[in-house]
Each structure stands twice: as structure tokens, then as C-alpha cells.
Design a protein around this motif. Structure first.
Motif, short mmCIF file in Angstrom:
data_model
loop_
_atom_site.label_atom_id
_atom_site.label_comp_id
_atom_site.label_asym_id
_atom_site.label_seq_id
_atom_site.Cartn_x
_atom_site.Cartn_y
_atom_site.Cartn_z
N GLN A 173 -1.12 -9.14 -2.71
CA GLN A 173 -2.56 -9.11 -3.00
C GLN A 173 -3.35 -8.25 -2.00
O GLN A 173 -4.56 -8.12 -2.13
N HIS A 174 -2.67 -7.71 -1.01
CA HIS A 174 -3.31 -6.88 0.02
C HIS A 174 -4.45 -7.65 0.69
O HIS A 174 -5.61 -7.24 0.66
N ARG A 202 -8.28 -12.83 2.74
CA ARG A 202 -9.42 -11.91 2.71
C ARG A 202 -8.95 -10.54 2.26
O ARG A 202 -8.05 -9.94 2.87
N GLY A 203 -9.52 -10.05 1.16
CA GLY A 203 -9.16 -8.73 0.66
C GLY A 203 -9.44 -7.66 1.69
O GLY A 203 -10.47 -7.70 2.38
N LEU A 204 -8.56 -6.67 1.77
CA LEU A 204 -8.68 -5.66 2.82
C LEU A 204 -9.32 -4.36 2.35
O LEU A 204 -9.43 -3.41 3.12
N TYR A 254 -10.35 -8.17 -5.52
CA TYR A 254 -11.34 -9.15 -5.99
C TYR A 254 -10.62 -10.44 -6.38
O TYR A 254 -9.54 -10.41 -6.97
N PRO A 255 -11.22 -11.63 -6.02
CA PRO A 255 -12.43 -11.80 -5.21
C PRO A 255 -12.16 -11.47 -3.74
O PRO A 255 -11.00 -11.39 -3.34
N LYS A 256 -13.23 -11.29 -3.01
CA LYS A 256 -13.08 -10.92 -1.60
C LYS A 256 -12.27 -11.97 -0.84
O LYS A 256 -11.40 -11.66 -0.05
N SER A 312 2.67 -5.85 9.58
CA SER A 312 3.31 -5.03 8.55
C SER A 312 2.45 -3.84 8.14
O SER A 312 2.97 -2.86 7.60
N THR A 313 1.15 -3.95 8.35
CA THR A 313 0.25 -2.85 8.00
C THR A 313 -0.92 -2.82 8.98
O THR A 313 -1.42 -3.86 9.40
#
Length: 260
Positions: A125-126, A144-146, A151-153, A95-96
Motif C-alpha cells: 500500500q506504500h 500513512r500514505g507516502l 487514498y485514504p491518507k 526498505s525505502t
């Protein structure tokens, strides 16, 4: 001494009931090198002296009281653990480009393509999301944050009682995160600790699924790596491999050289 002889001697060294102790080894005379643990009816022992072969895991018969307590405890744990339903914000990783770029850069996309792991993109949450499964049952997920603003990672969705596992080898490599677990699955099965400690609930899973465990953490977690190895030595062969960098940054040939 064979297993039966070791067991007979070990039984004379500890009282009945729960035991977790360390003492001088009667097999090699090593000073404070023998650990003995009794959990319910199971008796476990291991000598840390390099030249000593004293090691065992004896599964005894539980009393009716122990059986009852074990069954009740397991039923309570099952009742607490609700079925995980994937959020509607979980969509395709394609999707991205941000999500697929992260998975490619960290040598995880191959696991998705080969069907070794299920992954999603959390549009809300990206995050790149790694789905935790026990066989075909979804137990939870880890995202896992992109970017640096997320936050948090790393974020845990659902239960924390079961690890993210990627691969089908009977040799497990314990690593710190899901991306590293996917990367190492090209050679062995990756198991993500999501940190540098081993949750107690992961031990039965490792015992059931694997014949050997390799603890592979960063150099700054060396002490933790040996602590985890010591926890598991009662149950299976273990090895510690200290890394200079996360396995997610290595490609398949580099990982093969590390574990050859």
C-alpha cells in the motif's frame, strides 16, 4: 466537603439505575454546572465551576445481574476481536527512503530508534505503518500514505478498539495522529486519537495507564478538545492545550517549551 460528604449528598440527587444528567450544583450554587453519571454501580460527578472542588468517582458493588451482563458483554467483545496477524507486505522501514524520510521529517524516527514504537513499511500500500500494541500483543496498525496518490491518507489495519500509544510517562497527550504521538513522546506519552473524537473503548485504557491527560488538538478542533476533556474529568486530571500546528512538526525543545 470531603469525599464521603459529597457522595452522601450526590446519592440523594439521582435515582437508581443508569443516569447521565446535569443540574445546579448544591456545593457552589452554580447554575447547571454539576454533571452526574451512573454507569452500572459506578457513580461519577463533576462541577464545571472554576471555584468549585466538587468531583468524585465512587465504585460501588454491582448486582449479580450487572456482573453477569458485564462478563457476557466482555466475552462477546473478545470473541469479535480476532487476533491481528501482520501482513506479509509489512517490511522494514529502511526498505525505502520514502518511509524513513517521512518518519524523520515528522519527528517519529527517534521513537523507533529508542524502541518506544514499532514501525513498518507496507510495500503493497506504500505506507509508513505504526504498530498498535497492548504490552507485547499486537492489536492492529495504522498506515500513512507516502504520497498524494495513496487514498485514504490514513488507513486502519485490524481492530479500532485500542489506541496507538508511544512513550512511558504517566502523563498522556491526546493528539490527532500517530506521528504527533511519536513526536510528543520525547516529553510525555503520546496517544493518537486518529481524529478529533474519543472512542469509548479508549477511556478504560487512559484510566488505567495515566494520572493526567492533556488534550492537544489544532485550533479548529477547540470545541472537540473541550468535549473530550469533559468526558475524562470524572476519572482523572485533564487539561486542554490548543495548538497552532500539529506536534509532529515540532522538535523536542519546542515541545518542551509548549508543555513546561
Amino acid at each position: 466537603m470531603n469525599f464521603s460528604q459529597q457522595l452522601s449528598l450526590i446519592k440523594t440527587l439521582v435515582p437508581s439505575g443508569e443516569v447521565d444528567t446535569r443540574m445546579d450544583c448544591p456545593f457552589c450554587s452554580g447554575t447547571n454546572t454539576l454533571t452526574i453519571k451512573r454507569e452500572n454501580a459506578d457513580l461519577l460527578w463533576y462541577c464545571f465551576h472554576a471555584s468549585c472542588s466538587a468531583k468524585g468517582n465512587h465504585e460501588g458493588e454491582m448486582t449479580m445481574e450487572q456482573v453477569y451482563e458485564t462478563v457476557v458483554t466482555k466475552e462477546k467483545e473478545k470473541a469479535k476481536e480476532k487476533e491481528f496477524i501482520q501482513p506479509k507486505s509489512f517490511v522494514s522501514i529502511f526498505s525505502t527512503d520514502k518511509c524513513t524520510d517521512y518518519l524523520k521529517k515528522n519527528h517519529s524516527i527517534e521513537s523507533y530508534i529508542k524502541g518506544k514504537a514499532e514501525m513498518k513499511y507496507d510495500v503493497k500500500q506504500h505506507r509508513a505503518v505504526f504498530i498498535i500494541k497492548e504490552k507485547e500483543k499486537v492489536k492492529g496498525a495504522i498506515g500513512r500514505g507516502l504520497n498524494s496518490e495513496v487514498y485514504p491518507k490514513w488507513f486502519m489495519y485490524g481492530s479500532k478498539s485500542y489506541p496507538f500509544i508511544c512513550g512511558s510517562s504517566d502523563i498522556a497527550v491526546l493528539v490527532e495522529d500517530c506521528a504527533s504521538a511519536c513526536a510528543v513522546s520525547e516529553v510525555h506519552t503520546g496517544v493518537a486519537l486518529m481524529g478529533t473524537s474519543l472512542p469509548d473503548s479508549y477511556i478504560p485504557v487512559l484510566k488505567k495507564k495515566f494520572k493526567k491527560v492533556i488534550v492537544a488538538l489544532d485550533r479548529d478542533a477547540t470545541t472537540k478538545a473541550f468535549d473530550i476533556s469533559n468526558q475524562l474529568r470524572y476519572y482523572m486530571d485533564t487539561e486542554v492545550k490548543i495548538l497552532e500546528d500539529d506536534l509532529k512538526y515540532f522538535d523536542k525543545p519546542q515541545i518542551e517549551r509548549l508543555f513546561q
